[in-house]
Design an enzyme around this catalytic site. Sequence first.
Site, mmCIF file in Angstrom:
data_model
loop_
_atom_site.group_PDB
_atom_site.id
_atom_site.type_symbol
_atom_site.label_atom_id
_atom_site.label_comp_id
_atom_site.label_asym_id
_atom_site.label_seq_id
_atom_site.Cartn_x
_atom_site.Cartn_y
_atom_site.Cartn_z
ATOM 1 N N HIS A 115 5.602 0.721 11.410
ATOM 2 C CA HIS A 115 6.797 1.343 10.623
ATOM 3 C C HIS A 115 6.627 2.831 9.740
ATOM 4 C CE1 HIS A 115 4.095 -0.318 7.682
ATOM 5 N NE2 HIS A 115 5.071 -0.105 6.419
ATOM 6 N N HIS A 122 7.415 3.247 6.858
ATOM 7 C CA HIS A 122 7.154 3.409 4.914
ATOM 8 C C HIS A 122 6.195 4.752 5.234
ATOM 9 C CE1 HIS A 122 8.176 -0.877 3.683
ATOM 10 N NE2 HIS A 122 9.689 0.231 3.847
ATOM 11 N N ASP A 150 3.696 5.191 3.075
ATOM 12 C CA ASP A 150 2.406 5.259 3.834
ATOM 13 C C ASP A 150 1.704 4.750 4.584
ATOM 14 O OD1 ASP A 150 3.645 2.736 3.089
ATOM 15 O OD2 ASP A 150 1.860 1.564 2.294
ATOM 16 N N HIS A 184 -5.160 -2.762 3.839
ATOM 17 C CA HIS A 184 -3.749 -2.939 2.934
ATOM 18 C C HIS A 184 -4.206 -3.489 1.432
ATOM 19 C CE1 HIS A 184 0.222 -2.531 2.714
ATOM 20 N NE2 HIS A 184 -0.093 -1.693 3.069
#
Lengths: 306, 306
Positions: free
Chosen positions: A60, A62, A64, A268
């Site tokens: 995705h 984002h 990070d 994560h």
Amino acid sequence: MKLTILGCYAATPRSFTNPTSQVLQIKNHLFLIDCGEGTQVELRRNKVKFSKIKHIFISHLHGDHFFGLVGLISTFRLLNREKELHVYGPKGIKQAITLQLKLSNSWTNYPLYFHELESKEPQLIFEDEKVSVETIPLKHRIYANGFLFKEKPAERKLNMNACLQHEIDVVYYRKIKAGGDATLEDGTVIPNAELTFDPDPPRSYAFCSDTIYKPDNLPQLKDVTFLYHESTFLEAHAKLANPTGHSTAREAGLMAKGANAQYLILGHYSTRYPDLTLFANEAKAVFKNVLTADDGKVFDLDELTA
Amino acid sequence: MKLTILGCYAATPRSFTNPTSQVLQIKNHLFLIDCGEGTQVELRRNKVKFSKIKHIFISHLHGDHFFGLVGLISTFRLLNREKELHVYGPKGIKQAITLQLKLSNSWTNYPLYFHELESKEPQLIFEDEKVSVETIPLKHRIYANGFLFKEKPAERKLNMNACLQHEIDVVYYRKIKAGGDATLEDGTVIPNAELTFDPDPPRSYAFCSDTIYKPDNLPQLKDVTFLYHESTFLEAHAKLANPTGHSTAREAGLMAKGANAQYLILGHYSTRYPDLTLFANEAKAVFKNVLTADDGKVFDLDELTA
């Protein structure tokens, strides 16, 4: 089959924690999964031969998981890469990268292909003779996919003693390894089962980050060998998980249990917690074989399934 | 006045060298100049209080000066920044950043202002009571600016002995510090020179990277206190400098000499060379006060001008 964790911490990069990126070595491929800021430096630090990466999968958009991609693509250019590079990621990824290449007047000198993803159903996005890659629809604050990497069933293994005993000519070996029986000159049929052993069972690796606990995905993950599942939080902060689009370590354990995975690899992590054993212990309460990812850690997946 | 070098090497970030970024502390400002990939981590490593940064100056949109910006802007958001942030950089910078923020559905919760630059002439782009910032037009492969940071002349310093001797009321001090004479009750005028000392001379810092040797800029740089000038190459590779839009260490020295700078700070080194003293020695052949930037090095500019 080997998994190198370049980074596995949530949110912002810090002095001692890196955002998400990992390299899956499987059947002569080096697949890069996610590419947070600093990934190219971590590839160097971990001595990954990163010119061999031909496929990059972005879960995705984002930062990070994504902000290191443009730098890596640019570095490939500076290193005079010629091999093509394929990037799989959410719609918009092509525009974000190409705009930056255009502004820096640095278009790549190697073929760069974007495979943009929009579907909310599992999709086969890569396949060759030995491996396939499917998307795993995740649920996060923005559109996100996990990726399921599967070995294809290998050829059957020749039982050389049996083959020699029946004086089978080598020209038939390929057919036998593919599952065929052998017919001798006198017409006798030797069934395949007598001439071969079962191959090693095909293995699979599922990357699921970032996502809420999503048991809808269990049928697709059934019997997965290795499940990497995000565990941003512990149950103590369970209330934060769903609104932020994340899971707890216990929920990761439940996913591994529900999928009948062989191993769960946690990652994560929110940096609010002092110790990764907290995550492992929580997941172990519901699932036995729990491993914890950490920056720079290498998992020998062959050894784990030997 | 203090300069912290976060990174000063050319091209790609590596395990032990960072791309360009530096922090200039001047008159209560923390100005960030350029922002290569990994800058936010280097800000942490160097313990810069980076929430205090309100102004970021980007010279040009090559990755090694720019790819860390979107991550820093995102991290400010995650840290719940409220203060406004001003970004000065080439036209296109706003689109590149805002597209990525849009794709990650992570618009900033603090006011973010872009000041896009297009002019090829020096422009005043920031000014307050104590400091001004001008662009320095550079010549590189793409549109690029350096930045000239100038202290404004400080107030005159009161000669307290003289003020007390003349029994001057404190209400006049402000006027006297601004350069005015004092008039006593009996009408006697005490000239300012008798009541004040000269203030410290205003200092300036010029950042020039990336650029070819461009003596056109000498009039603007005249008498600059500190000149940071790129020296990607040594004269041994002088043939590479102009076509790639870079300078040699000797050319940096000639710029410092031509500008009558007090100090030259070298940086933006190609990683092909083993030792920074090679750059310093080459520049010293034409200019005396040569300093070499290096990652993590802090220059106390007050001490150097004391």
